[in-house]
Design an enzyme around this catalytic site. Structure first.
Site, PDB file in Angstrom:
ATOM      1  N   MET A   1      -3.266 -14.922  -9.338  1.00  0.00           N
ATOM      2  CA  MET A   1      -3.545 -14.749 -10.654  1.00  0.00           C
ATOM      3  C   MET A   1      -5.115 -14.931 -10.861  1.00  0.00           C
ATOM      4  SD  MET A   1      -0.959 -16.649 -13.030  1.00  0.00           S
ATOM      5  CE  MET A   1      -1.518 -18.436 -12.820  1.00  0.00           C
TER       6      MET A   1
ATOM      7  N   ALA B   1      -9.163 -15.564  -9.706  1.00  0.00           N
ATOM      8  CA  ALA B   1     -10.301 -16.765  -9.644  1.00  0.00           C
ATOM      9  C   ALA B   1     -10.079 -17.239  -8.052  1.00  0.00           C
ATOM     10  CB  ALA B   1      -9.756 -17.752 -10.806  1.00  0.00           C
TER      11      ALA B   1
ATOM     12  N   HIS C   1      -6.207 -18.770  -1.446  1.00  0.00           N
ATOM     13  CA  HIS C   1      -5.850 -17.462  -1.675  1.00  0.00           C
ATOM     14  C   HIS C   1      -6.220 -16.629  -0.590  1.00  0.00           C
ATOM     15  CE1 HIS C   1      -6.381 -18.317  -6.192  1.00  0.00           C
ATOM     16  NE2 HIS C   1      -5.156 -18.215  -6.202  1.00  0.00           N
TER      17      HIS C   1
ATOM     18  N   GLN D   1       4.273 -16.548 -17.933  1.00  0.00           N
ATOM     19  CA  GLN D   1       4.900 -17.545 -17.199  1.00  0.00           C
ATOM     20  C   GLN D   1       3.970 -18.954 -17.873  1.00  0.00           C
ATOM     21  OE1 GLN D   1       3.296 -16.026 -13.340  1.00  0.00           O
ATOM     22  NE2 GLN D   1       2.656 -18.033 -13.034  1.00  0.00           N
TER      23      GLN D   1
ATOM     24  N   GLY E   1       2.141 -19.782  -1.421  1.00  0.00           N
ATOM     25  CA  GLY E   1       1.436 -21.096  -0.832  1.00  0.00           C
ATOM     26  C   GLY E   1       2.528 -22.069  -0.979  1.00  0.00           C
TER      27      GLY E   1
ATOM     28  N   LYS F   1       1.527 -24.945  -1.925  1.00  0.00           N
ATOM     29  CA  LYS F   1       0.797 -25.931  -3.094  1.00  0.00           C
ATOM     30  C   LYS F   1       1.884 -25.720  -4.073  1.00  0.00           C
ATOM     31  CE  LYS F   1      -2.833 -26.097  -5.980  1.00  0.00           C
ATOM     32  NZ  LYS F   1      -2.251 -25.517  -7.134  1.00  0.00           N
ATOM     33  N   ASP F   2       2.508 -24.393  -4.459  1.00  0.00           N
ATOM     34  CA  ASP F   2       3.354 -24.470  -5.680  1.00  0.00           C
ATOM     35  C   ASP F   2       4.741 -24.442  -4.827  1.00  0.00           C
ATOM     36  OD1 ASP F   2       1.246 -23.723  -7.909  1.00  0.00           O
ATOM     37  OD2 ASP F   2       0.789 -22.454  -6.170  1.00  0.00           O
TER      38      ASP F   2
ATOM     39  N   SER G   1      -7.404 -24.874  -5.973  1.00  0.00           N
ATOM     40  CA  SER G   1      -6.952 -24.451  -7.323  1.00  0.00           C
ATOM     41  C   SER G   1      -8.012 -23.813  -8.121  1.00  0.00           C
ATOM     42  CB  SER G   1      -6.170 -25.632  -7.907  1.00  0.00           C
ATOM     43  OG  SER G   1      -5.838 -25.212  -9.254  1.00  0.00           O
ATOM     44  N   SER G   2      -7.528 -22.639  -8.650  1.00  0.00           N
ATOM     45  CA  SER G   2      -8.213 -21.930  -9.626  1.00  0.00           C
ATOM     46  C   SER G   2      -8.661 -22.889 -10.791  1.00  0.00           C
ATOM     47  CB  SER G   2      -7.533 -20.606 -10.253  1.00  0.00           C
ATOM     48  OG  SER G   2      -6.980 -19.745  -9.294  1.00  0.00           O
TER      49      SER G   2
END
Ligand code: AMP
Length: 281
Positions: free
Chosen positions: A30, A32, A37, A61, A149, A151-152, A187-188
């Site tokens: 997404m 940023a 990333h 989302q 990732g 992370k999610d 994180s963005s």
């Protein structure tokens, strides 16, 4: 670097590359962009002949319009970061109307219960939005390999399920969580933290590491109580949830079973910014 705004233009560009046998790696984002990333993109560049990165703040989302409006958008910087990694990268940054053929809405999915746990409970409709956008992106790009990732982590499991359910012949490669030097998961959304909340936020990972250690000697119930207590005592952080779940089914776990893998999943508000993290237990 080539930037595509319309899916037809990207497909036209990719078709002859695929016909000549080139492998396609795909990194959906997404934007940023940060080093987390870029780790995904570096893996894609290493494994494939062609790398496609999508940058799209997908409206379907977001369960919270304020979160969608405030989501950081830094396209120029993102493009410069990608170009610096490799000018060969193909960037897909669609216009929402073109992407959704005029109908910006999500379809319902059945992810065999994965969608009802944790983020599914706290962000209604979120995984239908994720499923909708990623399924469409997979149909457009038709990559050989796609990078997601840890992370999610719940999202990663949902994508693996999406691939299984819709018979996509796409390999999903999980990438470990990239952290700032002080432990905060990149994180963005970190860009939106105030100075004091940015200073407070690394506490989340410190607690996760303590939970990891504690889980070697204590019950999951005790670990959960510990995390709840210490975060609740913090003046600047607000716990949304801490859950311990089996790493494949994501079912909440009270007890360890030999042979199973478990993770601790946390969501914390630092001011008005929602931060997510997880750790292997
Ligand atoms: P996002 O732009 O936040 O939707 O993330 C795009 C992809 O980058 C997803 O697969 C994320 O899980 C992954 N990602 C985001 N932050 C990190 C991080 N700190 N470490 C590893 N992967 C990440």
């Amino acid at each position: 670097m080539k930037v595509f705004h319309a899916k037809e233009a990207l497909q036209n560009h990719l078709q002859p590359l695929k016909q000549s046998g080139k492998t396609i790696g795909f990194v959906p984002t997404m934007g940023a962009l940060h080093d987390g990333h870029l780790a995904l993109v570096k893996n894609a560049l290493k494994d494939n002949d062609v790398t496609v990165v999508s940058i799209f703040v997908n409206p379907t989302q977001f369960d919270n319009p304020d979160d969608l409006n405030k989501y950081p958008r830094t396209l120029e910087t993102d493009l410069a970061m990608l170009d610096k990694l490799s000018p060969e990268i193909l960037v897909f940054t669609p216009d929402a109307i073109n992407f959704y053929d005029g109908q910006i809405k999500s379809q319902p999915f059945n992810f065999d219960g994965l969608e009802y746990e944790m983020e599914g409970k706290h962000r209604p409709g979120h995984f239908d939005g994720v499923g909708t956008v990623v399924k469409k992106l997979f149909e457009i790009v038709q990559p050989h390999t796609a990078y997601f990732g840890e992370k999610d982590f719940q999202q990663l499991k949902i994508i693996e399920k999406l691939v299984e359910k819709f018979n996509f012949s796409i390999l999903i490669k999980p990438i470990p969580i990239y952290r700032e030097a002080d432990g905060l998961a990149m994180s963005s959304r970190n860009k939106r933290l105030s100075f004091i909340h940015r200073k407070a936020a690394p506490f989340i990972y410190q607690v996760l590491k303590q939970a990891q250690l504690l889980s070697q000697t204590n019950t999951f119930k005790e670990v959960k109580t510990f995390v709840n207590d210490v975060i609740q005592a913090h003046p600047l952080l607000k716990l949304e949830y801490f859950e311990i779940a089996e790493a494949n089914t994501l079912r909440p776990a009270d007890k360890k079973k030999v042979g199973n893998k478990y993770r601790g999943f946390i969501v914390v508000y630092a001011g008005e910014v929602r931060l997510i993290d997880n750790i292997e237990l």
